[in-house]
Design an enzyme around this catalytic site. Structure first.
Site, mmCIF file in Angstrom:
data_model
loop_
_atom_site.group_PDB
_atom_site.id
_atom_site.type_symbol
_atom_site.label_atom_id
_atom_site.label_comp_id
_atom_site.label_asym_id
_atom_site.label_seq_id
_atom_site.Cartn_x
_atom_site.Cartn_y
_atom_site.Cartn_z
ATOM 1 N N LYS A 161 42.346 37.593 37.643
ATOM 2 C CA LYS A 161 43.160 37.615 38.858
ATOM 3 C C LYS A 161 42.401 36.880 39.951
ATOM 4 O O LYS A 161 41.181 36.970 40.030
ATOM 5 C CB LYS A 161 43.416 39.079 39.232
ATOM 6 N N LYS B 187 46.878 36.644 36.891
ATOM 7 C CA LYS B 187 47.545 37.196 38.069
ATOM 8 C C LYS B 187 47.062 36.497 39.333
ATOM 9 O O LYS B 187 45.948 36.730 39.793
ATOM 10 C CB LYS B 187 47.267 38.703 38.178
ATOM 11 N N ASP C 50 42.603 47.132 38.655
ATOM 12 C CA ASP C 50 42.224 45.809 39.178
ATOM 13 C C ASP C 50 40.824 45.922 39.763
ATOM 14 O O ASP C 50 40.654 46.431 40.875
ATOM 15 C CB ASP C 50 43.218 45.343 40.250
#
Lengths: 778, 332
Positions: free
Chosen positions: B232, B268, B169
């Site tokens: 995300k 996400k 991430d």
């Protein structure tokens, strides 16, 4: 299905709202209802069934209201009105406040009952209709509280007959009942044949608010009951429904003196420019045309999308349509519910099946058997397609493309209707340029179907007249205090036995498009002074002269776009030039009427000053609506106004109508006093020298009865006012039904043109409130 | 309507089976980026009505909540993380629902979608999850601010991959968005994707710091063009994290990207989703806006730490009919 299965399919599954409480309420009434009159139930008689459209099962039997039932209700309302109208504003406010609270306290019962009776998804009745109902009563509690101080000199009109439709049964009740009660009127309400139940529930619950007996009466029935109510002894009729029925009501009430507001059909444009947030515009469409199964008078049913993005937009739209869930309206996971009745379903089906043009796309979503219609998109239509012009009143969107903003406006306005419009663009300049150009009572910028009690709602053209909501909506339930005296007929001076003819012949002509024009018919009439002197001749205008004058008025489009400051300058200039010739005008008035004319000329000059003053001061309002954004109530010119001028004060009367109309940006076709027309024909020389653009003021002399008929029946005239001494009020209102133009007539009542000849009432008549909703935020 | 192959039970039991082509990226298309429109008011109105438009009840709700668990990146990102704490979290990820409840629900093999930790905890997590298919995700590139030396940020990715992280991430440089330097954002993202190698890369936009939804959508597009496997919302450290308006904006970008390229990119939302009811709203949003493929862990994850606890209580309520208490469920 096991949880393991659902884990794979991720289906929504059923999520029904319970209906036991609503069913219990029906059962407590043995599923049979009489009317609610004078604070109690009448015995049911001649009943008919009201059904749940989603299942076809009967919910209850309700009574077909007869003329006698209506008369009993009107009698009760009349009795109650005497007291309710004198109840202090604060007392009325307390009761309206209690009504708002009761709606909230019984919100789920109302929502479920509404969905059962109407077929709309429970989400809509629960999250939209019922909260708006409560909000409407809260807001009007406030208006009742403030009315005494804010609107001195205004009194309730009396008993109001309200006839409401089936698409928003409870909300339309609120839109009629709240302002009527707030203003001190009492109400006889006729709910729609298909959806009477929430009105009956509301009436029963209203007892708990302390509403006096007879203040609200509900008489159920079909169109015949509605017609009986319209014909009954009521002071005002408020109708929401189809244009066809609205037209019949206009005809039926013509000349009766009953106040009338009509909120009718629409074919509202939904304009998407190429710089819009397309995905948001598509969600807007879901709320525009698939809200309430498209059975919404202001539904954005006519999609106009800029050609460059049309294909992409339609593709996105189809995908969104496929995701709509259609089914049991009580299911909390449903987007589209049941059509209100098999009759309506048949109408929608026939209209769509009858169409042979364009491409029809039906949402790829399961449609249950029964009274359901799939979300439908018809692309590739043209302005001449029937479905592009006629209201379908179902979940059917029709679409065509445009190239430029100018073309978008032209297509948007290419309709008999004018209720609402949506404009989608991220360009503020474009949005705020387009919104005023669209013929509609409501415009939503980057939004759709936003409603609030503080913001006026209503149409122009054949979408009806009058506003609901806001102070402007309250005004439709009030009238000035006092009773006007009957107006005596005013006759022209007859030809004398011995004619006195002096000086050089002066020929008064018609004044059309800024030019003097001979009457088309080639007939003239002599005007004599009281002493037998020939004052001159005036042309006898006919229907063709009216036609020419209306065309000239439309050609003077620029006037409506001129700034208020510019219009003020012109009106001051008229006053200045009139003042310069005041002795001549005073003499003319004396010659014609036998009375001194000096005061009338002075009053006319003053009146011109009044409206020159108003030209840049009749401001719109930024409404406090519960969104992040503004709702702008803009006072727009009505358009072309035809006015039959008073005979009592032939110059002042004419100026009193002309000046507010042109101050607000309208063009006028004036029919001067039939008996004393020369003041008007002298005036055109003043207009000529005062920079009044050609066509802004047109003057057609002639017989009021004949010209009134043509003017009121003209499809391209937006309003007709009549203060004629001739008995033409009924004629004007009846003929006005043709295109549902606004009317303002004297019903044969006199007016003191010096004391009561100016003010906001004139400005209101000369304008339409357009509410432009502009949400903002980045 | 598009149809998608429904994964079999076996496939989803072995989470996270990747069933879609990875996003290869595309050249930076600045015209597309410049043409982005996001009307905040309209997006907010849509989001405000979402919870009222969709409802799942009873066994459907139980199944949806189990699905939500399978989509959670069970996360701990604290300065006081220790191996013991991370091992406990991993144990919870293996068995997120009490066995008796799972049995009563007729389900088995439910795990969370991943475990998400800082780099120093990657090895511990990988070991703790041995024998499962639960991937370890590492936050990286100078998380959360992304302002450490560029060279080190890139190197950090390599370290985490070497330590066994299968998902990275990354945080983007917000300043590139705020100054409209799309080329720099694209280059950075592309290089980070490159550095991830086989590991999947989730691009954290830190939407709470991007100022406008328009910027969120532009940044989403640029990151997808540069090859992000997931986009995300947040690090969880910004003052505003995942919101529905931001989510709607980002998934509209994902849809447009798929329309243009045929490639599915994952989503996400992270931070602020702590209630079972919120999770259901997100799932219905994904289902309605993007379709069934985005209800699988290869295209959708919740970045959440306390969501699981609320879901466990709701599941016990479904099974027993009684409202539950936190102490009846094992801690993570």
């Amino acid at each position: 299905m096991t949880i393991r299965d659902i884990f794979q399919t991720m289906d929504y599954g059923p999520a029904p709202e319970g209906s036991a409480e609503a069913m219990d309420w029906l059962k407590a009434h043995d599923n049979r209802f009489g009317h609610w009159i004078d604070g109690g139930w009448t015995k049911p008689h001649q009943t008919f069934a009201t059904k749940n459209p989603a299942t076809g099962t009967e919910l209850a039997q309700v009574t077909q209201g007869t003329e006698a039932d209506v008369a009993a209700a009107v009698k009760a309302a009349t009795r109650a009105q005497a007291k309710w109208g004198r109840t202090p504003g604060h007392e009325r406010a307390r009761i309206l406040y209690a009504l708002a609270r009761l709606v909230q306290k019984h919100s789920r019962l109302f929502a479920v009952l509404e969905t059962l009776d109407n077929g709309k998804p429970i989400r809509e009745s629960r999250d939209i209709d019922v909260p708006l109902v409560a909000r409407h009563f809260y807001y009007h509690a406030g208006l009742a509280q403030l009315m005494d101080s804010e609107l001195p000199g205004m009194v309730p009109v009396g008993v109001c007959g309200a006839v409401i439709p089936w698409n928003f049964p409870l909300l339309m009740l609120a839109w009629k009942v709240a302002p009527a009660l707030a203003a001190g009127n009492t109400v006889v309400l006729k709910p729609a044949e298909y959806t009477p139940l929430t009105a009956l529930l509301f009436a029963e619950i209203s007892r708990e608010a302390g509403l006096p007996k007879g203040a609200l009466n509900v008489v159920t029935g079909d169109g015949a009951t509605g017609a009986a109510l319209v014909a009954a002894d009521v002071a005002k009729v408020a109708f929401t429904g189809s244009t066809e029925v609205g037209r019949r009501i206009r005809e039926a009430t013509a000349g009766s003196g009953k106040a009338l507001t009509l909120e009718l059909g629409g074919k509202s444009p939904y304009i998407v420019f190429d710089d819009a947030d397309l995905d948001s515009a598509i969600e807007g469409l879901v709320d525009a045309i698939w809200f309430n199964q498209g059975q919404v008078c202001c539904a954005g049913s006519r999609l106009l999308v800029q050609e460059g993005v049309a294909e992409r937009f339609h593709q996105k739209l189809k995908r969104r349509m496929d995701g709509l869930r259609i089914g049991d309206p009580l299911d909390k996971c449903i987007d589209v519910g049941a059509v209100v009745d098999p009759v309506q379903l048949a109408t929608i089906t026939a209209m769509v099946d009858g169409n042979t043009e364009g491409e029809t796309y039906r949402a790829a979503t399961p449609v249950p058997a029964g009274c359901f219609y799939p979300p439908t998109l018809i692309t590739g239509l043209s302005a001449s397609s029937r479905l592009m012009q006629e209201e379908i009143f179902g979940p059917v969107l029709v679409s065509m493309t445009f190239r430029t903003p100018e073309e978008a406006v032209a297509l948007a306005n290419n309709t008999r209707y004018g209720l609402a419009a949506s404009v989608w663009t991220e360009n503020l300049n474009l949005a705020l340029d387009i919104a005023p150009k669209i013929k509609a009572g409501v415009v939503w910028v980057n939004a759709t179907n936003l409603f609030d009690a503080a913001a006026g709602f209503g149409g122009v053209r054949e979408s009806g007249f009058g506003r609901e909501g806001g102070w402007e909506g309250l005004m439709a339930y009030l009238k000035p205090a006092g009773t006007a005296k009957p107006l005596k007929p005013v006759a022209a001076v007859p030809a004398p036995n011995e004619a006195v003819v002096e000086g050089i012949d002066r020929t008064a002509k018609l004044y059309i498009g800024g030019k003097q024009a001979r009457p088309d018919g080639g007939y003239s009439k002599a005007i004599w002074s009281a002493r037998g002197k020939l004052l001159g001749h005036v042309g006898i205008g006919n229907r063709k002269d009216i036609r020419n004058a209306v065309e000239a008025a439309h050609a003077a489009k620029g006037w409506g776009k001129a700034t208020g400051h510019n219009r003020a300058q012109v009106i001051y200039y008229i006053a200045e030039n009139l003042a310069a010739r005041s002795a001549e005008f005073a003499a003319r008035l004396r010659d014609m009427t036998g009375r001194s004319g000096e005061a009338e000329v002075a009053a006319s000059i003053q009146r011109l000053f009044t409206y020159a003053a108003w030209a840049d001061k009749f401001d719109g309002v930024a409404k406090s609506v519960p969104i992040r954004g503004v709702a702008l109530a803009m006072n727009e010119p009505v358009g072309v106004i035809g006015a039959l001028c008073p005979d009592e004060t032939p110059l002042l009367g004419l100026v009193s109508l002309m000046a507010p109309a042109i101050a607000m940006g309208n063009a006028v076709v004036l029919v001067p006093s039939e008996a004393f027309p020369l003041a008007a024909t002298d005036l055109y020389q003043v207009l000529d020298t005062s920079d009044v653009p050609g066509g802004v003021v047109n003057i057609v002399t002639g017989g009021h009865a004949e010209l009134a008929k043509t003017l009121a029946g003209h499809m391209d005239v937006d309003a007709v006012w009549s203060f004629s001494a001739a008995d033409v009020s009924g004629l004007v209102e009846k003929e006005a039904a043709s295109n549902l133009k606004r009317t303002w007539v004297n019903y044969g009542r006199a007016r003191d043109w010096t004391a009561e000849g100016e003010g906001r009432a004139f400005l209101r008549a000369a304008t339409e409130v357009k509410t432009i909703w502009v949400p903002y935020g980045e | 309507m598009q149809t998608h192959p429904t994964p079999t039970v076996a496939a989803t039991d072995l989470l996270p089976q990747v069933t879609h082509v990875r996003n290869p990226g595309m050249p930076l298309d600045l015209d597309w980026v410049a043409g982005v429109q996001a009307n905040t008011s309209a997006i907010e109105r849509r989001c405000a009505t979402l919870p009222g438009r969709r409802s799942v009840k009873k066994e459907f709700q139980a199944a949806w909540l189990l699905k939500a668990i399978s989509l959670i990146d069970l996360t701990t990102l604290s300065g006081d993380d220790t191996p013991g704490r991370v091992q406990r979290l991993c144990a919870k990820a293996r068995q997120p629902v009490r066995a008796d409840l799972l049995e009563a629900l007729g389900m088995s093999g439910i795990t969370t979608g991943a475990v998400c930790v800082y780099h120093e905890m990657v090895e511990t997590a990988v070991r703790a999850l041995e024998g499962t298919s639960i991937p370890v995700a590492a936050v990286s590139t100078g998380f959360p601010a992304g302002l450490s030396p560029y060279r080190l940020r890139i190197a950090e990715i390599g370290e985490s991959v070497k330590a066994g992280a299968r998902e990275i991430d990354i945080v983007i440089s917000r300043r590139h968005v705020l100054t409209g330097n799309w080329q720099a954002l694209y280059d950075e993202m592309a290089e980070m994707r490159e550095a991830c190698g086989e590991a999947h890369v989730k691009a954290i936009l830190a939407t709470g710091e991007l100022g406008t939804l328009r910027n969120v959508e532009r940044a989403s597009l640029v990151c997808m063009m540069a090859g992000a496997d997931f986009i995300k919302t947040s690090t969880g450290k910004e003052s505003v994290n995942a919101t529905l308006p931001v989510s709607l904006t980002m998934i509209r970008a994902i849809r447009d990207y798929e329309d243009r390229t045929g490639i599915k990119v994952g989503y996400k939302p992270a931070g602020g989703i702590s209630k079972a009811k919120d999770a259901l709203v997100y799932l219905s949003l994904m289902k309605d806006e993007l379709g069934l493929p985005w209800l699988q862990p290869d295209l959708f994850r919740f970045g959440a730490s306390s969501l699981l606890g609320d879901i466990e209580r709701q599941l016990e309520h479904f099974v027993t009919g009684r409202y539950s208490a936190a102490n009846r469920h094992p801690m993570g």
